[in-house]
Structure formats: C-alpha cells, structure tokens
Scaffold this active site. Structure first.
Site, short mmCIF file in Angstrom:
data_model
loop_
_atom_site.label_atom_id
_atom_site.label_comp_id
_atom_site.label_asym_id
_atom_site.label_seq_id
_atom_site.Cartn_x
_atom_site.Cartn_y
_atom_site.Cartn_z
N THR A 122 31.96 160.74 61.99
CA THR A 122 32.39 161.24 63.31
C THR A 122 33.37 160.22 63.88
OG1 THR A 122 30.25 162.29 63.58
CG2 THR A 122 31.56 161.94 65.59
N ALA A 252 12.97 170.54 77.57
CA ALA A 252 12.99 169.36 78.45
C ALA A 252 12.13 168.27 77.82
CB ALA A 252 12.45 169.73 79.82
N CYS A 260 23.35 159.92 67.01
CA CYS A 260 24.59 160.66 67.29
C CYS A 260 24.86 160.97 68.76
CB CYS A 260 24.60 161.94 66.48
SG CYS A 260 24.72 161.61 64.71
N LYS A 263 25.74 157.94 71.13
CA LYS A 263 26.99 157.24 70.80
C LYS A 263 28.20 158.19 70.89
CE LYS A 263 27.56 157.52 65.76
NZ LYS A 263 28.77 158.34 65.65
N ARG A 328 17.23 154.70 65.85
CA ARG A 328 18.43 154.42 66.64
C ARG A 328 18.37 155.18 67.97
NH1 ARG A 328 22.98 155.11 61.92
NH2 ARG A 328 21.47 156.61 61.12
N1 LIG Z 1 23.03 160.58 60.83
C1 LIG Z 1 23.36 161.81 61.09
O1 LIG Z 1 22.49 162.66 61.29
C2 LIG Z 1 24.80 162.24 61.18
C3 LIG Z 1 25.12 163.60 61.23
C4 LIG Z 1 26.46 163.99 61.33
C5 LIG Z 1 27.46 163.03 61.39
N2 LIG Z 1 27.12 161.72 61.34
C6 LIG Z 1 28.22 160.73 61.33
O2 LIG Z 1 28.42 160.33 59.98
C7 LIG Z 1 28.73 158.94 59.89
C8 LIG Z 1 27.70 158.23 59.01
O3 LIG Z 1 26.45 158.31 59.64
P1 LIG Z 1 25.11 157.83 58.90
O4 LIG Z 1 24.00 158.02 59.85
O5 LIG Z 1 25.05 158.46 57.57
O6 LIG Z 1 25.47 156.26 58.75
P2 LIG Z 1 24.60 155.02 58.29
O7 LIG Z 1 24.95 153.93 59.20
O8 LIG Z 1 23.17 155.44 58.12
O9 LIG Z 1 25.15 154.71 56.83
C9 LIG Z 1 26.43 154.25 56.57
C10 LIG Z 1 26.48 153.62 55.19
O10 LIG Z 1 27.82 153.22 54.91
C11 LIG Z 1 27.79 152.01 54.19
N3 LIG Z 1 29.10 151.33 54.28
C12 LIG Z 1 29.68 150.76 55.38
N4 LIG Z 1 30.86 150.22 55.04
C13 LIG Z 1 31.05 150.46 53.72
C14 LIG Z 1 32.08 150.15 52.80
N5 LIG Z 1 33.16 149.47 53.16
N6 LIG Z 1 31.94 150.54 51.52
C15 LIG Z 1 30.84 151.22 51.13
N7 LIG Z 1 29.83 151.54 51.95
C16 LIG Z 1 29.93 151.17 53.23
C17 LIG Z 1 26.65 151.24 54.84
O11 LIG Z 1 26.20 150.20 54.00
C18 LIG Z 1 25.62 152.35 55.05
O12 LIG Z 1 24.77 152.47 53.93
C19 LIG Z 1 28.79 158.45 61.34
O13 LIG Z 1 30.10 158.53 61.80
C20 LIG Z 1 27.91 159.45 62.09
O14 LIG Z 1 28.28 159.57 63.44
C21 LIG Z 1 25.84 161.29 61.22
O1 LIG Z 2 16.01 170.98 73.14
C1 LIG Z 2 16.14 169.81 72.75
C2 LIG Z 2 16.74 169.48 71.51
C3 LIG Z 2 16.86 168.14 71.17
N1 LIG Z 2 16.42 167.17 72.01
C4 LIG Z 2 16.61 165.74 71.63
O2 LIG Z 2 17.94 165.54 71.21
C5 LIG Z 2 18.03 164.52 70.24
C6 LIG Z 2 18.83 164.99 69.03
O3 LIG Z 2 18.14 165.99 68.36
P1 LIG Z 2 18.77 166.79 67.11
O4 LIG Z 2 20.04 167.39 67.51
O5 LIG Z 2 17.73 167.68 66.57
O6 LIG Z 2 18.95 165.60 66.08
P2 LIG Z 2 20.15 164.83 65.35
O7 LIG Z 2 19.67 164.60 63.96
O8 LIG Z 2 20.53 163.68 66.20
O9 LIG Z 2 21.39 165.87 65.23
C7 LIG Z 2 22.45 165.94 66.16
O10 LIG Z 2 23.44 164.96 65.88
C8 LIG Z 2 24.00 165.06 64.56
C9 LIG Z 2 24.94 163.88 64.38
O11 LIG Z 2 26.20 164.08 64.91
C10 LIG Z 2 24.72 166.39 64.43
O12 LIG Z 2 25.29 166.49 63.13
C11 LIG Z 2 23.72 167.51 64.66
O13 LIG Z 2 24.40 168.77 64.60
C12 LIG Z 2 23.09 167.33 66.04
O14 LIG Z 2 22.11 168.32 66.28
C13 LIG Z 2 16.58 164.15 69.93
O15 LIG Z 2 16.24 162.97 70.62
C14 LIG Z 2 15.76 165.31 70.44
O16 LIG Z 2 14.46 164.92 70.86
C15 LIG Z 2 15.84 167.49 73.23
O17 LIG Z 2 15.44 166.60 74.00
N2 LIG Z 2 15.72 168.80 73.57
#
Ligand SMILES: NC(=O)c1ccc[n+]([C@@H]2O[C@H](COP(=O)([O-])OP(=O)(O)OC[C@H]3O[C@@H](n4cnc5c(N)ncnc54)[C@H](O)[C@@H]3O)[C@@H](O)[C@H]2O)c1
Ligand SMILES: O=c1ccn([C@@H]2O[C@H](COP(=O)(O)OP(=O)(O)O[C@H]3O[C@H](CO)[C@@H](O)[C@H](O)[C@H]3O)[C@@H](O)[C@H]2O)c(=O)[nH]1
Length: 433
Positions: A122, A252, A260, A263, A328
């Site tokens: 992201t 609620a 996510c 941040k 986180r």
């Molecule tokens: N966690 C989620 O649910 C989620 C969902 C959608 C989008 N995103 C987005 O996706 C991105 C990744 O999120 P995440 O939660 O998977 O991250 P994370 O922090 O859990 O993992 C990132 C990984 O990248 C590695 N890394 C960093 N620099 C590197 C490099 N130079 N070479 C190789 N590896 C390297 C780290 O060691 C780590 O293992 C973020 O931008 C986040 O906002 C996360």
């Molecule tokens: O009705 C609701 C739904 C969620 N939450 C809270 O919202 C946060 C996020 O929940 P959820 O969206 O299920 O989890 P994430 O894994 O953080 O996923 C969000 O963040 C990701 C990272 O960007 C996106 O990819 C997903 O689409 C988006 O749903 C949590 O603390 C939940 O407890 C509430 O309080 N009320």
C-alpha cells in the site's frame, strides 16, 4: 508465468503462494535469512488459517521456493511483485524506505529483458513513477513497466480472500504489462478493473479509509446510543437492512486496529496535507478511533470510582481481531498501558497472540494459559477481542471464577439481558441493559 515476490509478510507470502497454486512458478524473497530458512523448512512465521498447508503443498510440487537472493530471483522472472512493509513514520506518512530499497535492488538486477514490476504494497500516489525512476537510475537500459495492483486481503481470512477477491484493480500505463497482469489475475475473478496507475494507488487508500469511516461512524453512534438509551446492535441491524448502507463494518467496539487502517488513514491524511488540503472527515475518523478505547477507562472509573489501584483485571483477547496473532496497533495495548498506569493488575489470555504480546511488553502483565485461569478472582473482566472461545462463555461459567461480577464487553459479544439476569454489572458499547 515466472514470478518473484519480494517480502514474505502476510501479503507476499499469501499472494505468492496463491499464484503458485494457480500454476505459476513463484520465488519468494525476504532479506531476513531466519524467515527464509523457516519457510524453506515448511514452517510459516505468521498465524494464518490454511496457509501452512498450502505453502507445504506448493513447495513439494516444486512451484514455490524461498530465497534471500533477490538478484537471482529477478533475473529468472517476468513479473516482480513488491510486497514489503510501508509502516507509519513519525509524521504519519508512509515510510517508503523498504519499497525504495527494493526498487534499487531490482534496478541492479533487472538486465535488459522486459519485466513487469508490480507494487502490491500500500503506497502513496505517485510511487510507481518513483519506483520506475529509481530502477532506471540504476540501469538506464532497463525495459520495465511499473504497475499498481493493490492488495485487499484481510488477516485471518487471507487465503480465501486472495482466491475469491471482490475485485482486482490493475493500474498500468502500458499495454504489454496490462496483458500480462490480466492473464495472471484472470483465474481469480472476472471483476478486474483497469485504471491508470495513480487511480489504482488511490483506490487502496480510499477503500481502507472508507471502511475505517464506517467503523468510526458506528462507534460515534454507539457513544450517542449510550447517552440516550438506544441499542447500537439493533441500530446497526436496522441501518444495514438498507441495501445502500449494507450490514458490514458496522460493529461498534473499541476502535479499529491492525497493520492497515490506522497507518493508511494517517498516510492519506498526510498525502492530502502535503497538497495543502485539510481532510476534515479523515481527521474525525482518526480522532474518534484514537478515543474509542478510552471508554473502557471511563467505565472502570464509573464502576469503581477513582479507587482502581490493585484491582485485578481479566483481559480476554490481545490480538487486534480474531484469527490472527498480529499485535500491530491492537487496542489491547493501549488499554493495558492505561490500566497498569492506574495501578491495576492485568491477567490476559489470547488463544494465539500471547507470544507476540510478550515480545512487545514482556512481563508488564501476567499471562494465563486458558480462560478459566484468566478469570480466577478477577474484579473485572474486559473483553477486547471477539474470539469464538469467548463468545461461547456463559454468564454462569464466568461467575464461577471471578471475585466480582463485572464485565466490560468491548466487542458486544454477550447478551446484556442474560448478563443482568445473572447478576452482572455489564457494560457493552452502546448497548442497553
Ligand atoms: N497485512 C495485511 O493484511 C495487508 C493487506 C493488504 C495490504 N497490505 C500492505 O502490504 C504491504 C506489506 O504488508 P505486510 O503486512 O505483508 O508486511 P510485513 O511487514 O508483515 O512484511 C514485510 C516483509 O518484507 C520484508 N522485506 C523488507 N525489505 C525487504 C527487502 N529489501 N528485500 C526483501 N524483503 C524485504 C520484511 O523482512 C518482511 O518479512 C504493506 O504496504 C501493507 O500496507 C497489508
Ligand atoms: O465492523 C467492524 C469491522 C472491523 N472492525 C475493526 O477493524 C479492524 C480491521 O479489521 P479487518 O478489516 O477485518 O482487518 P484487516 O486484516 O486489518 O483488513 C483491512 O486492512 C487490510 C490491509 O490494508 C485490507 O487489505 C483489508 O481489505 C481491510 O479489511 C479490526 O481492529 C476490527 O476489530 C470493527 O471495529 N468493526
């Protein structure tokens, strides 16, 4: 298709494994050797239902491999997916250092064959252009198209979200890259939206900000329900029956946490401010969320007065939501900070997030092995995460263990009337007893 995925966090590991399951040859790269060795051994560094089995299967079938050698992986691949972290920096802006480091490394490795580089992290609007600039700075003969394909998976249901996405957004400026990315994503869904790169980058922030807005909205309504004696669960149900509103993301609680929403809303605020625009709605969404957990403290003060020192708190749940061990921005951490500051003693239990919590706060609190042990002799029970295990608790089972029948239900898991009938002092979020 031959694909390199850089970063083996939730996004890299889940999407890399899913692309492999679809028949592609996937090399996952991480800079942390320990993580890579763990993955090579068939173990996974995160808790994510169904993922371990899928990683092991694809590794055994020879389509999925893990390495620290980014250069070698990039040389072998047609598509390079960047999935490294973009955490908040002090100012609220996304910290882009990981993405830009990867861009430099890709630039050094890329050679002159055509490659599609995809930002799945992201990232702020304009990042794809910056990544391309960095790559070309390292290698001005590189034939590269940098695209945006944001990720929408949720932790806890990441595997099924990836195989069944509501949509795939492909932001490209180049026909060759567009064709490649359509071919790659076609098996997942027919719902592919093609956009320019900047709009695709914005779709991700706008989607998360909208969901965060729904949560802050219902939390605000819950707080007003409290003041007027209405029940937010019924209010949300009644609102959600309108197709235009929908029932989702109207629970609620103690506010949104996780890696996510907090941040990404901050990053979007920062992006707007950089262009001298004051995003008033986003300020409010963030402020409501920052305050929401404090209702627990107000409720404690309301019940026990100022004399909370020495109270034994049973904390049910630590993770920011069920089915993950991710801590986180978990609301539990803020609650722990405040109640320990007030001199209360905390005993906490979470089915899987205890180890992660210990890494963060050590022995600031006590950890129990199960629910029964957590509840023993508690003066007050605070439910923070709505794990199924907690939902199944009966008022009688809680009463058997605790010293005083007081429950603060931060996720509206229990039935207020049953709690009242069982003799509890019960506080939910915007609920009436
Ligand atoms: N966690 C989620 O649910 C989620 C969902 C959608 C989008 N995103 C987005 O996706 C991105 C990744 O999120 P995440 O939660 O998977 O991250 P994370 O922090 O859990 O993992 C990132 C990984 O990248 C590695 N890394 C960093 N620099 C590197 C490099 N130079 N070479 C190789 N590896 C390297 C780290 O060691 C780590 O293992 C973020 O931008 C986040 O906002 C996360
Ligand atoms: O009705 C609701 C739904 C969620 N939450 C809270 O919202 C946060 C996020 O929940 P959820 O969206 O299920 O989890 P994430 O894994 O953080 O996923 C969000 O963040 C990701 C990272 O960007 C996106 O990819 C997903 O689409 C988006 O749903 C949590 O603390 C939940 O407890 C509430 O309080 N009320």
């Amino acid at each position: 298709m031959k694909i390199t995925v850089v970063g083996t966090g939730y996004v890299g590991l889940v999407s890399g494994t899913c692309f492999s399951e679809l028949g592609n040859e996937v090399i996952c790269v991480d800079k942390i050797e320990e993580k890579v060795n763990m993955l090579k051994g068939g173990d996974i560094p995160i808790y994510e239902p169904g993922l371990k089995e899928l990683v092991q299967k694809n590794q055994a079938e020879g389509r999925l491999s893990f390495t620290t050698d980014l250069e070698d992986a990039v040389k072998k691949s047609e598509v390079v997916i960047i999935a490294v972290g973009t955490p908040s920096s002090e100012s609220g802006a996304a910290n882009m250092s990981y993405v830009y480091t990867v861009a430099e490394e890709v630039g050094q490795a890329i050679g002159s064959d055509f490659k599609v580089v995809v930002n799945k992290s992201t990232v702020p609007i304009g990042t794809a252009e910056e990544v391309k600039r960095i790559i070309l700075e390292k290698n001005n003969t590189a034939d590269v198209s940098v695209c945006s394909v944001p990720e929408f998976l949720r932790e806890g249901s990441a595997v099924s979200d990836t195989f069944n996405p509501d949509r795939v957004i492909i932001g490209t400026e180049c026909e060759r890259a567009r064709k490649t990315l359509i071919e790659l994503h076609k098996p997942l869904t027919d719902q592919i939206l093609l956009t320019d790169v900047r709009s695709s980058e914005m779709i991700k922030y706008a989607s998360n900000a909208f969901l965060a807005t729904k949560i802050s909205f219902i939390n605000e309504i819950a707080n007003i329900c409290d003041a007027y004696g209405a029940d937010v669960v019924d209010v949300a149900k009644g609102m959600g029956l309108d197709d235009r509103i929908g029932p989702k993301f109207l629970q609620a609680g103690l506010g949104y946490g996780g890696s996510c929403f907090p941040k990404d809303t901050k990053a979007l605020i920062h992006l707007a401010e950089e262009k001298a625009y004051e995003p008033q709605l986003l300020y409010a969404v963030k402020d409501i969320n920052d305050r929401q957990y404090q209702r627990v403290i107000h409720q404690l003060n309301g019940i026990f007065g100022e004399d909370t020192k020495g109270l034994k708190v049973a904390l049910l749940g630590l993770a920011f939501k069920p089915n993950t061990d991710d801590m986180r921005d978990a609301p539990s951490l803020k609650i722990i900070e405040e109640v320990t500051e007030l001199g209360m003693e905390v005993v906490a239990y979470d089915p899987i997030a205890i180890e992660r919590t210990q890494e963060l706060i050590g022995d600031k609190i006590n950890y129990a092995k199960n629910v029964t042990e957590t509840l023993q002799d508690a003066d007050v029970v605070i439910l923070v995460t709505e794990w199924d295990e907690f939902k199944q608790l009966s008022p009688a089972a809680i009463k058997e263990q605790v010293r005083r029948p007081v429950v603060i239900d931060g996720r509206n898991v229990f039935d207020p009337n049953q709690m009242k009938e069982a003799g509890f002092i019960y506080h939910g979020v915007g609920r009436q007893v």
